[in-house]
Scaffold this motif. Structure first.
Motif, short mmCIF file in Angstrom:
data_model
loop_
_atom_site.label_atom_id
_atom_site.label_comp_id
_atom_site.label_asym_id
_atom_site.label_seq_id
_atom_site.Cartn_x
_atom_site.Cartn_y
_atom_site.Cartn_z
N PRO A 21 85.78 106.21 56.14
CA PRO A 21 86.58 106.79 57.21
C PRO A 21 87.90 106.04 57.38
O PRO A 21 88.06 104.96 56.82
CB PRO A 21 85.68 106.59 58.43
N ARG A 22 88.81 106.57 58.14
CA ARG A 22 90.05 105.86 58.42
C ARG A 22 89.84 104.84 59.52
O ARG A 22 90.46 103.78 59.51
CB ARG A 22 91.13 106.85 58.86
N TYR A 23 88.95 105.15 60.46
CA TYR A 23 88.64 104.23 61.55
C TYR A 23 87.13 104.25 61.77
O TYR A 23 86.50 105.29 61.68
CB TYR A 23 89.34 104.65 62.85
N LEU A 24 86.58 103.06 62.06
CA LEU A 24 85.14 102.97 62.25
C LEU A 24 84.84 101.87 63.26
O LEU A 24 85.31 100.74 63.10
CB LEU A 24 84.44 102.66 60.93
N VAL A 25 84.06 102.22 64.27
CA VAL A 25 83.59 101.25 65.26
C VAL A 25 82.07 101.27 65.20
O VAL A 25 81.45 102.33 65.37
CB VAL A 25 84.06 101.61 66.68
N HIS A 55 83.67 90.65 60.39
CA HIS A 55 84.09 91.64 59.40
C HIS A 55 85.17 92.58 59.93
O HIS A 55 85.70 93.41 59.18
CB HIS A 55 82.90 92.48 58.92
N THR A 56 85.47 92.46 61.20
CA THR A 56 86.53 93.29 61.79
C THR A 56 87.84 93.02 61.07
O THR A 56 88.32 91.89 61.02
CB THR A 56 86.68 92.98 63.29
N SER A 57 88.40 94.09 60.49
CA SER A 57 89.58 93.93 59.67
C SER A 57 90.03 95.30 59.20
O SER A 57 89.39 96.31 59.50
CB SER A 57 89.27 93.04 58.46
N GLN A 58 91.14 95.31 58.46
CA GLN A 58 91.52 96.52 57.75
C GLN A 58 91.16 96.31 56.28
O GLN A 58 91.44 95.25 55.72
CB GLN A 58 93.00 96.84 57.90
N TYR A 59 90.59 97.35 55.65
CA TYR A 59 90.20 97.27 54.25
C TYR A 59 91.04 98.26 53.46
O TYR A 59 91.07 99.46 53.75
CB TYR A 59 88.71 97.57 54.10
N THR A 67 91.07 101.55 55.78
CA THR A 67 90.04 101.79 56.79
C THR A 67 90.09 100.65 57.79
O THR A 67 89.99 99.48 57.40
CB THR A 67 88.64 101.84 56.17
N ARG A 68 90.26 101.00 59.04
CA ARG A 68 90.24 99.98 60.11
C ARG A 68 88.82 99.90 60.66
O ARG A 68 88.30 100.88 61.17
CB ARG A 68 91.20 100.35 61.24
N LEU A 69 88.22 98.73 60.51
CA LEU A 69 86.84 98.51 60.92
C LEU A 69 86.78 97.58 62.12
O LEU A 69 87.39 96.51 62.10
CB LEU A 69 86.03 97.91 59.77
N LEU A 70 86.05 97.99 63.13
CA LEU A 70 85.81 97.14 64.31
C LEU A 70 84.31 97.01 64.48
O LEU A 70 83.61 98.03 64.63
CB LEU A 70 86.44 97.77 65.55
#
Lengths: 112, 112
Positions: B8-12, B85-89, B107-110
């Protein structure tokens, strides 16, 4: 090992101002040099590159000259626009199977 | 049109969850990469691949794993996500190993 040092940001300029973002490097041999740009919310994209000493890379009004004597690859643009606001990364790749080494990025903000 | 897609582009997500970040490309490139981009913008190479059935660890130690079963796909998996692991991949490809790279949108992961 290889390293890239670029000026810290953020850099804030008015529209139509002259831009210089400094980049110096340490590498073995004769590396290829790159400038990448990252617009907000996007991945990086190649802006320009140079593969040997005295080469000048240019694209979209941006220029950078490969200076072996000063180990530098400074990015310049004569007249910046608001749309140039982005993060700029200097990078190098030494010969063979060496990985690309990126600088830490310089954020540019252009205000109207 | 040749492109690189990331989903995904963004994931929380919550701590302890297993996640897979997808990267697919129609560039026709054999070489693929995963970078982690921290909030300070610095890029860290965490995995790369020469081609199908080849994966290598990058410069930054990562708890993630990758696979390359098909040329077009290079998914990255975290077995148990943590807040660190919160970061942009960012996924990237290149024609030659470690040469000019083409990046996906990230992908921005939070991880909460």
């Amino acid at each position: 090992g290889d390293s890239v040092t670029q000026m810290e940001g953020p850099v804030t300029l008015s529209e139509e101002a002259f831009l210089t973002i400094n980049c110096t490097y340490t590498a073995t041999g004769y590396p290829s040099l790159f400038w990448y740009v990252q617009y907000p919310g996007e991945g990086l994209q190649l802006l320009l590159k140079a593969t040997k000493a005295d080469d000048k890379g240019s694209n979209k009004g941006f220029e950078a000259t490969y200076r072996k004597e000063t180990t530098s690859f400074h990015l310049e643009k004569g007249s910046v626009q608001v749309s140039d606001s982005a993060v700029y990364f200097c990078a190098l790749k030494s010969g063979g199977y060496q990985k690309v080494t990126f600088g830490t990025g310089t954020k540019l903000q252009v205000i109207p | 049109e040749a492109d690189i897609y990331q989903t995904p582009r963004y994931l929380v997500i919550g701590t302890g969850k297993k996640i897979t970040l997808e990267c697919s490309q129609t560039m026709g490139h054999d070489k693929m990469y995963w970078y982690q981009q921290d909030p300070g913008m610095e890029l860290h190479l965490i995995h790369y691949s020469y081609g199908v059935n080849s994966t290598e660890k990058g410069d930054l130690s990562s708890e993630s794993t990758v696979s390359r079963i098909r040329t077009e796909h290079f998914p990255l998996t975290l077995e148990s996500a943590r807040p660190s692991h919160t970061s942009q991949y960012l996924c990237a490809t290149s024609r030659q190993l470690h040469e000019t790279q083409y990046f996906g949108p990230g992908t921005r992961l939070l991880v909460l």
